[in-house]
Scaffold this motif. Structure first.
Motif, short mmCIF file in Angstrom:
data_model
loop_
_atom_site.label_atom_id
_atom_site.label_comp_id
_atom_site.label_asym_id
_atom_site.label_seq_id
_atom_site.Cartn_x
_atom_site.Cartn_y
_atom_site.Cartn_z
N ALA A 43 -89.87 76.31 8.99
CA ALA A 43 -90.99 76.99 9.66
C ALA A 43 -91.04 76.59 11.13
O ALA A 43 -91.25 77.44 12.00
N VAL A 44 -90.85 75.31 11.41
CA VAL A 44 -90.87 74.84 12.80
C VAL A 44 -89.73 75.47 13.58
O VAL A 44 -89.91 75.97 14.71
N ILE A 45 -88.52 75.49 12.98
CA ILE A 45 -87.37 76.09 13.66
C ILE A 45 -87.61 77.58 13.89
O ILE A 45 -87.30 78.11 14.96
N ASN A 46 -88.17 78.25 12.90
CA ASN A 46 -88.45 79.68 13.03
C ASN A 46 -89.46 79.94 14.17
O ASN A 46 -89.25 80.82 15.00
N VAL A 47 -90.52 79.17 14.20
CA VAL A 47 -91.55 79.37 15.22
C VAL A 47 -91.01 79.05 16.61
O VAL A 47 -91.20 79.82 17.56
N LEU A 48 -90.31 77.91 16.72
CA LEU A 48 -89.75 77.55 18.02
C LEU A 48 -88.68 78.54 18.47
O LEU A 48 -88.59 78.88 19.65
N GLY A 49 -87.85 78.96 17.53
CA GLY A 49 -86.83 79.95 17.87
C GLY A 49 -87.43 81.26 18.34
O GLY A 49 -86.94 81.88 19.28
N ARG A 50 -88.49 81.67 17.69
CA ARG A 50 -89.16 82.92 18.09
C ARG A 50 -89.85 82.75 19.44
O ARG A 50 -89.80 83.63 20.29
N TRP A 51 -90.48 81.60 19.64
CA TRP A 51 -91.26 81.37 20.85
C TRP A 51 -90.37 81.10 22.06
O TRP A 51 -90.57 81.67 23.13
N LEU A 52 -89.36 80.23 21.90
CA LEU A 52 -88.53 79.83 23.04
C LEU A 52 -87.41 80.82 23.37
O LEU A 52 -87.11 81.07 24.53
N PHE A 53 -86.77 81.36 22.33
CA PHE A 53 -85.59 82.18 22.56
C PHE A 53 -85.73 83.63 22.08
O PHE A 53 -84.79 84.40 22.15
N ASN A 54 -86.91 83.94 21.52
CA ASN A 54 -87.14 85.26 20.93
C ASN A 54 -86.11 85.56 19.83
O ASN A 54 -85.65 86.68 19.68
N LEU A 55 -85.72 84.50 19.09
CA LEU A 55 -84.75 84.61 18.00
C LEU A 55 -85.28 83.92 16.75
O LEU A 55 -85.05 82.73 16.54
N PRO A 56 -85.99 84.64 15.90
CA PRO A 56 -86.44 84.02 14.66
C PRO A 56 -85.26 83.84 13.70
O PRO A 56 -84.20 84.43 13.88
#
Length: 179
Positions: A43-56
């Motif tokens: 969940a953390v990786i998904n949220v950070l990926g979506r937020w920082l790189f726009n890549l969920p």
């Protein structure tokens, strides 16, 4: 039993079987806990990926759906042994001796019958998912392995219930012999 208590151990066959089975239950319970930890990391990786790189994470929901089965079901037998399932014990709390053990035996037998019916039904459901090639919507993850966890975990619960029935039968016999 109605009160959380330490399970008594001795050199009896029942106690030896219980100790070995409890080790297995403990490992499965640990696996369920590790699954929760891994899901939090995902969940953390998904949220950070979506937020920082726009890549969920691709297929994040599919993996979560599959993994939830593990922590929801692998601890069932462990919780039964530890007496940590929620139950209403207003009447049972007032019982002592033979009446208590007969009541515990009867309720455990009822739970065992329900568990065995659920093992049968969930096994058929897992087999059907395997036969038709059921898969998740997003990344086509096969669903049958997760569905197979349910009858496996319920089978372990049934074994735990059988061990408890054995212990309650001994308790009923001993409590009636001391009268």
């Amino acid at each position: 039993m109605s009160i959380l208590s330490t399970v008594l151990e001795d050199d009896s066959k029942l106690s030896i079987i219980d100790k070995h089975f409890f080790k297995f239950e403990s490992y499965l319970n640990l696996l369920g806990g590790i699954t929760v930890f891994v899901l939090v990391l995902l969940a953390v990786i998904n949220v950070l990926g979506r937020w920082l790189f726009n890549l969920p994470l691709t297929g994040y929901i599919d993996w979560i759906e599959q993994a939830m089965i593990l922590f929801a079901f692998l601890g069932l037998a462990y919780c039964q042994r530890e007496g940590s399932h929620i139950r209403m014990d207003i009447l049972v709390r007032t019982m002592r001796g033979r009446a208590l053990w007969v009541s515990e035996f009867a309720s455990t037998l009822l739970i065992l019958m329900v568990s065995l019916m659920l093992v049968y039904g969930s096994s058929l459901h897992a087999w059907r998912a395997y036969n038709i090639g059921d898969s998740s919507i997003n990344i086509d993850l096969p669903i049958w392995p997760a569905k197979l966890v349910v009858p496996f975990a319920l089978s372990l619960l049934s074994i735990r219930l059988l061990l408890q029935l054995w212990a309650y039968a001994i308790a009923v016999f001993i409590s009636s012999a001391t009268r």
